[in-house]
Write an enzyme that holds these catalytic residues in place. Structure first.
Site, PDB file in Angstrom:
ATOM      1  N   ASP A  70      33.734  24.629  21.525  1.00  0.00           N
ATOM      2  CA  ASP A  70      32.770  25.259  22.434  1.00  0.00           C
ATOM      3  C   ASP A  70      32.540  26.717  22.047  1.00  0.00           C
ATOM      4  O   ASP A  70      32.523  27.607  22.902  1.00  0.00           O
ATOM      5  CB  ASP A  70      33.241  25.148  23.887  1.00  0.00           C
ATOM      6  CG  ASP A  70      32.116  25.421  24.889  1.00  0.00           C
ATOM      7  OD1 ASP A  70      30.928  25.224  24.533  1.00  0.00           O
ATOM      8  OD2 ASP A  70      32.410  25.823  26.028  1.00  0.00           O
ATOM      9  N   LEU A  71      32.342  26.939  20.770  1.00  0.00           N
ATOM     10  CA  LEU A  71      32.090  28.293  20.291  1.00  0.00           C
ATOM     11  C   LEU A  71      30.673  28.706  20.682  1.00  0.00           C
ATOM     12  O   LEU A  71      29.714  27.996  20.398  1.00  0.00           O
ATOM     13  CB  LEU A  71      32.264  28.356  18.769  1.00  0.00           C
ATOM     14  CG  LEU A  71      32.142  29.726  18.145  1.00  0.00           C
ATOM     15  CD1 LEU A  71      33.197  30.672  18.710  1.00  0.00           C
ATOM     16  CD2 LEU A  71      32.289  29.632  16.646  1.00  0.00           C
TER      17      LEU A  71
END
Length: 178
Positions: A70-71
């Site tokens: 979930d960058l």
């Protein structure tokens, strides 16, 4: 499991009747999404500094078989002292587990930044690299790479890899950046 200067430290994991809480190190700074909302795009020297730090943190995580998943700009903290911290490994997964699990229809991640395969539950280290590219695009242009009115349309644009070259938005960026 991860201990690296770029990755936020978790001091404790507390579980009670309300659920699970994480106690992180205290940081003084602002998330990249807040900075981008205020300034639009960033200058190349600043982008390079941030990108190098995030790459160092991701390389360390990947070397320990951990995928962030979930960058996005809100998970990159720009510290008041000039440092950078990578936040929120909350949905991270060990690479060995990620590659051995069958794909599901569960979408895990933020559609504007997630790799196309994440829509189908498949994640690997390269998924983080794809997300980092989407964050880089936003730092360069001030725009989300796959912006759309609905989540379904965003996911369609990600699948089709519809993208405008950054130089289209800023003449100061040349075709090398594109």
């Amino acid at each position: 499991e991860l201990s690296h200067p770029i990755i936020v430290d978790i001091h404790a994991i507390v579980e009670d009747e309300r659920g699970v809480s994480l106690v992180f190190e205290r940081l003084a700074g602002r998330a990249l999404d807040v900075v981008l909302a205020e300034r639009g795009r960033l200058k190349l020297p600043e982008i390079k500094r941030i990108l190098q730090s995030v790459c160092d943190g991701l390389a360390y995580a990947h070397a320990h078989d951990v995928i962030h998943r979930d960058l996005k700009p809100s998970n990159v903290m720009l510290l008041d002292d000039g440092g950078v911290k990578l936040l929120d490994f909350g949905i991270s997964r060990h690479a060995a587990n990620a590659s051995s699990k069958p794909a599901t229809q569960t979408v895990t991640g933020t559609p504007h930044y997630m790799a196309p395969e994440q829509e189908y539950g498949a994640v690997r280290k390269e998924s983080d690299v794809f997300s980092l590219g989407a964050v880089l695009y936003e730092m360069l242009t001030g725009l989300r790479r796959f912006e759309a009115d609905t989540e379904a349309e965003t996911l369609r644009r990600v699948r089709q890899l519809e993208i405008e070259p950054p130089s289209r938005y800023h003449a100061a960026l040349d075709d090398k950046v594109d």
